[in-house]
Design a protein around this motif. Structure first.
Motif, mmCIF file in Angstrom:
data_model
loop_
_atom_site.group_PDB
_atom_site.id
_atom_site.type_symbol
_atom_site.label_atom_id
_atom_site.label_comp_id
_atom_site.label_asym_id
_atom_site.label_seq_id
_atom_site.Cartn_x
_atom_site.Cartn_y
_atom_site.Cartn_z
ATOM 1 N N ARG A 202 0.822 -1.208 0.000
ATOM 2 C CA ARG A 202 0.000 0.000 0.000
ATOM 3 C C ARG A 202 0.858 1.260 0.000
ATOM 4 O O ARG A 202 1.855 1.349 0.712
ATOM 5 C CB ARG A 202 -0.916 0.012 1.223
ATOM 6 C CG ARG A 202 -1.716 1.303 1.327
ATOM 7 C CD ARG A 202 -2.532 1.405 2.589
ATOM 8 N NE ARG A 202 -1.820 1.219 3.824
ATOM 9 C CZ ARG A 202 -0.997 2.101 4.376
ATOM 10 N NH1 ARG A 202 -0.723 3.241 3.757
ATOM 11 N NH2 ARG A 202 -0.427 1.847 5.541
ATOM 12 N N ALA A 203 0.426 2.208 -0.807
ATOM 13 C CA ALA A 203 1.082 3.515 -0.812
ATOM 14 C C ALA A 203 0.832 4.207 0.530
ATOM 15 O O ALA A 203 -0.143 3.905 1.221
ATOM 16 C CB ALA A 203 0.538 4.360 -1.960
ATOM 17 N N PRO A 204 1.688 5.137 0.930
ATOM 18 C CA PRO A 204 1.485 5.825 2.207
ATOM 19 C C PRO A 204 0.229 6.696 2.203
ATOM 20 O O PRO A 204 -0.196 7.190 1.156
ATOM 21 C CB PRO A 204 2.753 6.680 2.358
ATOM 22 C CG PRO A 204 3.316 6.797 0.985
ATOM 23 C CD PRO A 204 2.934 5.559 0.255
ATOM 24 N N LYS A 205 -0.350 6.859 3.394
ATOM 25 C CA LYS A 205 -1.551 7.680 3.533
ATOM 26 C C LYS A 205 -1.172 9.095 3.969
ATOM 27 O O LYS A 205 -0.201 9.292 4.696
ATOM 28 C CB LYS A 205 -2.491 7.067 4.575
ATOM 29 C CG LYS A 205 -3.075 5.726 4.172
ATOM 30 C CD LYS A 205 -4.072 5.262 5.226
ATOM 31 C CE LYS A 205 -4.560 3.854 4.905
ATOM 32 N NZ LYS A 205 -4.479 2.988 6.073
ATOM 33 N N PRO A 206 -1.959 10.069 3.553
ATOM 34 C CA PRO A 206 -1.659 11.461 3.895
ATOM 35 C C PRO A 206 -2.194 11.830 5.274
ATOM 36 O O PRO A 206 -2.960 11.086 5.898
ATOM 37 C CB PRO A 206 -2.394 12.246 2.807
ATOM 38 C CG PRO A 206 -3.591 11.387 2.504
ATOM 39 C CD PRO A 206 -3.119 9.958 2.645
ATOM 40 N N PHE A 207 -1.803 13.015 5.723
ATOM 41 C CA PHE A 207 -2.296 13.575 6.974
ATOM 42 C C PHE A 207 -2.707 15.019 6.738
ATOM 43 O O PHE A 207 -1.966 15.802 6.129
ATOM 44 C CB PHE A 207 -1.210 13.537 8.058
ATOM 45 C CG PHE A 207 -1.595 14.255 9.332
ATOM 46 C CD1 PHE A 207 -2.289 13.603 10.329
ATOM 47 C CD2 PHE A 207 -1.282 15.598 9.507
ATOM 48 C CE1 PHE A 207 -2.667 14.267 11.496
ATOM 49 C CE2 PHE A 207 -1.651 16.271 10.660
ATOM 50 C CZ PHE A 207 -2.348 15.603 11.655
ATOM 51 N N GLY A 208 -3.897 15.379 7.192
ATOM 52 C CA GLY A 208 -4.336 16.766 7.146
ATOM 53 C C GLY A 208 -4.789 17.242 5.781
ATOM 54 O O GLY A 208 -4.877 16.479 4.814
ATOM 55 N N ILE A 209 -5.080 18.547 5.720
ATOM 56 C CA ILE A 209 -5.533 19.193 4.485
ATOM 57 C C ILE A 209 -4.343 19.842 3.784
ATOM 58 O O ILE A 209 -3.555 20.546 4.412
ATOM 59 C CB ILE A 209 -6.582 20.278 4.790
ATOM 60 C CG1 ILE A 209 -7.823 19.657 5.443
ATOM 61 C CG2 ILE A 209 -6.960 21.041 3.525
ATOM 62 C CD1 ILE A 209 -8.638 18.798 4.526
ATOM 63 N N PHE A 210 -4.222 19.607 2.502
ATOM 64 C CA PHE A 210 -3.193 20.267 1.704
ATOM 65 C C PHE A 210 -3.818 21.521 1.091
ATOM 66 O O PHE A 210 -4.361 21.489 -0.017
ATOM 67 C CB PHE A 210 -2.655 19.310 0.643
ATOM 68 C CG PHE A 210 -1.912 18.135 1.225
ATOM 69 C CD1 PHE A 210 -0.559 18.227 1.540
ATOM 70 C CD2 PHE A 210 -2.577 16.955 1.499
ATOM 71 C CE1 PHE A 210 0.115 17.158 2.102
ATOM 72 C CE2 PHE A 210 -1.906 15.870 2.051
ATOM 73 C CZ PHE A 210 -0.547 15.972 2.360
#
Length: 286
Positions: A202-210
């Motif tokens: 699995r690709a890494p997951k993001p955090f927060g709003i960009f």
């Protein structure tokens, strides 16, 4: 979308273009998901409001869990929660699994409420079994909801599992891993009517709003995002960046009630033929 209509594996609402497509076997996929240990152990499960995941919402409530579900396109609010043990005894689960039922029986959640999401279920148009990369309907709401919840501390971006239920034909291996942007949320588990796929790489997951990717047009659509932006700017004493302008993607045409006398895709042939053949044009969430 074209393939699902052509193979007649799509179900109401149709045509499925510009939707999270409903599919043959959605009930079986939901039942298979509900048997997973990760599902059984979760206490609060976020599920998207689209039609193919309605059986999943039913399973969440049927197992006595808390259902967290967003307002469609976050138009009028944020999220709502439902637990059957807090409702009058005559209320049936089926009444609580569509948008009208959520509006009637759900408890609105505010941006700053404290709770923990244990599992996230998303809908998909296509999903890759190798990397977990997924395509939705091109509007990016799954990513925005994930971003808000992770930014507000309501889920652990590194460890909260993401699951999707799809038809077997929606599992595709031609979504390039490098097509994922930094805000895209890959899935950990893919559940179809016939099998469970645990994504190996699995690709890494993001955090927060960009915020640098969020267009003024999208921000103008979503009140809760404007509220969050204002709160952060006031707290930090600085103006957040804004993303480039965009032309928002088309939304699905409203569909009439399902016609039970006609089964299959022939009845939708004229509508389907009016839709552009998108190919890979809608591969990525905006």
């Amino acid at each position: 979308w074209d393939l699902m209509e052509e193979k007649d594996i799509a179900r109401f609402p149709r045509p499925v273009h510009h939707r999270i497509p409903n599919f043959v076997g959605a009930d079986q996929a939901a039942a298979r998901l509900a048997d997973l240990p990760e599902f059984r152990e979760a206490k609060c499960i976020k599920v998207n409001p689209d039609t193919p995941q309605r059986p999943v919402r039913h399973a969440v409530l049927g197992q006595g869990k808390t259902l967290l579900t967003p307002q469609p396109r976050l138009r009028t609010g944020f999220f709502s929660t439902i637990r059957m043990d807090t409702l009058p005894s005559l209320v049936k689960i089926d009444e609580c699994t569509n948008s009208k039922g959520v509006a009637k029986w759900g408890t609105p959640v505010t941006l700053n409420d404290k709770y923990t999401v244990d599992l996230v279920v998303v809908g998909s148009t296509g999903v890759c079994p190798k990397t977990g990369a997924r395509v939705g309907k091109g509007e990016g709401f799954a990513e925005l909801e994930w971003g808000i919840l992770s930014a507000q501390g309501n889920l652990d971006a590194a460890n909260t599992l993401v699951v999707t239920t799809v038809h077997d034909e929606q599992v595709v291996d031609d979504i390039p891993a490098d097509s994922l942007t930094k805000h895209d949320v890959p899935v950990d588990i893919i559940v179809t009517p016939t099998k469970v796929i645990r994504v190996p790489s699995r690709a890494p997951k993001p955090f927060g709003i960009f915020w640098d990717l969020l267009s003024p047009q999208k921000l103008a659509q979503i009140r809760v995002l404007r509220q969050l932006k204002k709160e952060i700017e006031e707290r930090e004493g600085t103006e957040l960046p804004s993303g480039p302008d965009e032309v928002l993607p088309p939304v699905a045409k409203k569909s009439g009630k399902p016609n039970n006398k006609k089964k299959g895709g022939r009845g939708n042939q004229r509508q389907k033929n009016r839709q552009p053949r998108n190919g890979n044009a809608q591969r990525k969430e905006q």
